[in-house]
Design a protein around this motif. Structure first.
Motif, PDB file in Angstrom:
ATOM      1  N   ALA A  95       0.817  -1.216   0.000  1.00 56.25           N
ATOM      2  CA  ALA A  95       0.000   0.000   0.000  1.00 56.25           C
ATOM      3  C   ALA A  95       0.849   1.263   0.000  1.00 56.25           C
ATOM      4  O   ALA A  95       0.476   2.275  -0.578  1.00 56.25           O
ATOM      5  N   ALA A  96       2.028   1.221   0.658  1.00 56.10           N
ATOM      6  CA  ALA A  96       2.867   2.405   0.754  1.00 56.10           C
ATOM      7  C   ALA A  96       3.895   2.474  -0.368  1.00 56.10           C
ATOM      8  O   ALA A  96       4.893   3.167  -0.245  1.00 56.10           O
ATOM      9  N   ALA A  97       3.701   1.766  -1.476  1.00 52.30           N
ATOM     10  CA  ALA A  97       4.642   1.775  -2.587  1.00 52.30           C
ATOM     11  C   ALA A  97       4.734   3.173  -3.169  1.00 52.30           C
ATOM     12  O   ALA A  97       3.716   3.831  -3.404  1.00 52.30           O
ATOM     13  N   PRO A  98       5.935   3.677  -3.431  1.00 49.77           N
ATOM     14  CA  PRO A  98       6.074   5.032  -3.983  1.00 49.77           C
ATOM     15  C   PRO A  98       5.498   5.111  -5.398  1.00 49.77           C
ATOM     16  O   PRO A  98       5.588   4.155  -6.177  1.00 49.77           O
TER      17      PRO A  98
ATOM     18  N   VAL B  68       6.803  -4.537  -7.331  1.00 53.02           N
ATOM     19  CA  VAL B  68       6.229  -5.856  -7.629  1.00 53.02           C
ATOM     20  C   VAL B  68       6.556  -6.780  -6.467  1.00 53.02           C
ATOM     21  O   VAL B  68       7.718  -6.918  -6.075  1.00 53.02           O
ATOM     22  N   GLN B  69       5.506  -7.416  -5.922  1.00 50.61           N
ATOM     23  CA  GLN B  69       5.689  -8.411  -4.872  1.00 50.61           C
ATOM     24  C   GLN B  69       5.319  -9.780  -5.428  1.00 50.61           C
ATOM     25  O   GLN B  69       4.236  -9.957  -5.989  1.00 50.61           O
TER      26      GLN B  69
ATOM     27  N   ASN C  27       2.232  -2.524  -7.822  1.00 53.04           N
ATOM     28  CA  ASN C  27       1.860  -1.159  -7.444  1.00 53.04           C
ATOM     29  C   ASN C  27       0.634  -1.148  -6.532  1.00 53.04           C
ATOM     30  O   ASN C  27      -0.261  -0.306  -6.656  1.00 53.04           O
ATOM     31  N   GLY C  28       0.585  -2.114  -5.623  1.00 58.93           N
ATOM     32  CA  GLY C  28      -0.491  -2.155  -4.647  1.00 58.93           C
ATOM     33  C   GLY C  28      -1.730  -2.879  -5.112  1.00 58.93           C
ATOM     34  O   GLY C  28      -2.698  -2.974  -4.348  1.00 58.93           O
ATOM     35  N   LYS C  29      -1.725  -3.428  -6.326  1.00 64.14           N
ATOM     36  CA  LYS C  29      -2.911  -4.100  -6.847  1.00 64.14           C
ATOM     37  C   LYS C  29      -2.617  -5.578  -7.062  1.00 64.14           C
ATOM     38  O   LYS C  29      -1.548  -5.948  -7.536  1.00 64.14           O
ATOM     39  N   LYS C  30      -3.599  -6.406  -6.744  1.00 62.47           N
ATOM     40  CA  LYS C  30      -3.459  -7.840  -6.897  1.00 62.47           C
ATOM     41  C   LYS C  30      -3.721  -8.232  -8.343  1.00 62.47           C
ATOM     42  O   LYS C  30      -4.708  -7.797  -8.950  1.00 62.47           O
TER      43      LYS C  30
END
Length: 276
Positions: free
Chosen positions: A186-189, A195-196, A250-253
């Protein structure tokens, strides 16, 4: 009255002077012949070379290699032809400067006895100490670094995330609990692509590169492990078993329906998630 030699004149004259004594070589030769031995017989019995025996019987002691060896050869040959070697040795010493004085051995042994022993370095102890130090350092490093399985690889420069500050929940979201992966992303710049990669349904080999092609990771993720990668432009991924992987970009699945065992090559940028 008889005319002739007197009884004293009829006694044989015996010359016992040193000059009447036969040479050493002649004495050895005569004794050998009297014993019925050949030069080959004496050489086989004494292991003295035939050439040296011939030289000694000619009173030539140069072939012996020195006075000490000449005395030894004379003694050996005399015993082989049944002669007493002592008179021959005395005769040799009389004609060759006498027997050399023996070197006293006591001072030499005394010096050897009091000489301090020189000890070399104990390489075994040094090696054992080095191995213990290395093992201790490796164990300490493993203990310090074993806190978790999630790593962050940045394509531009390594960054350290600050501890998240808890924010008050509003009334309409009090019952909602975000997943751990959502909280981590969620806190990705906004000026980077984040990418996780998580191995949720098994293990999978993955490879990740930044926009310049530099390798960020190449290895196996076991079930439950995750990796997070960041770059200023894009992340290139290769998933060895895409069906076992869950992606957050970027915070999205990412909801793609990848099949187990499928190999996927993906590229994600700072915009909305896109499959490359």
């Amino acid at each position: 009255m008889s005319i002739g030699n007197s009884p004293e004149d009829e006694r044989p004259f015996e010359d016992v002077s040193e000059e009447a004594r036969p040479p050493i070589g002649r004495a050895l030769q005569q004794a050998r012949i009297a014993a019925g031995l050949t030069v080959d017989d004496v050489s086989s019995a004494t292991r003295v070379r035939i050439a040296i025996i011939h030289a000694i019987e000619s009173d030539d002691f140069a072939a012996c290699g020195g006075d000490v060896y000449a005395r030894g050869h004379i003694r050996t040959l005399a015993r082989a032809v049944h002669l007493d070697p002592a008179p021959l040795i005395e005769q040799f010493d009389a004609t060759h400067g006498g027997r050399p004085a023996p070197t006293p051995a006591a001072p030499l042994f005394e010096a050897e006895r009091i000489r301090p022993e020189r000890r070399g370095p104990n390489w075994t102890a040094a090696m054992v100490a080095a191995i213990v130090a290395v093992v201790g350092f490796v164990g300490f490093t493993a203990f310090k670094g074993g806190g978790g399985t999630q790593d962050v690889a940045d394509g531009t420069a390594p960054t350290t995330s600050a501890p998240a500050t808890p924010t008050p929940k509003s009334d309409n979201t009090a019952d909602e609990t975000p997943e751990p992966s959502d909280s981590a992303i969620a806190a990705a710049p906004q000026d980077k692509v984040t990418v996780q990669v998580s191995a949720t349904d098994g293990k999978s080999w993955i490879s990740a590169k930044d926009h310049s092609g530099r390798l960020l990771f190449d290895g196996l993720l076991k079930q439950g492990d995750s990796k997070t990668f960041q770059d200023s432009e894009k992340i290139n991924l290769v998933l060895g078993d895409a069906g076992a992987i869950q992606l957050y970009v970027n915070g999205k699945k990412i909801e793609d329906d990848w099949q187990p065992g499928a190999v996927e090559r993906l590229t994600y940028t700072k915009g909305d998630p896109q499959a490359g």
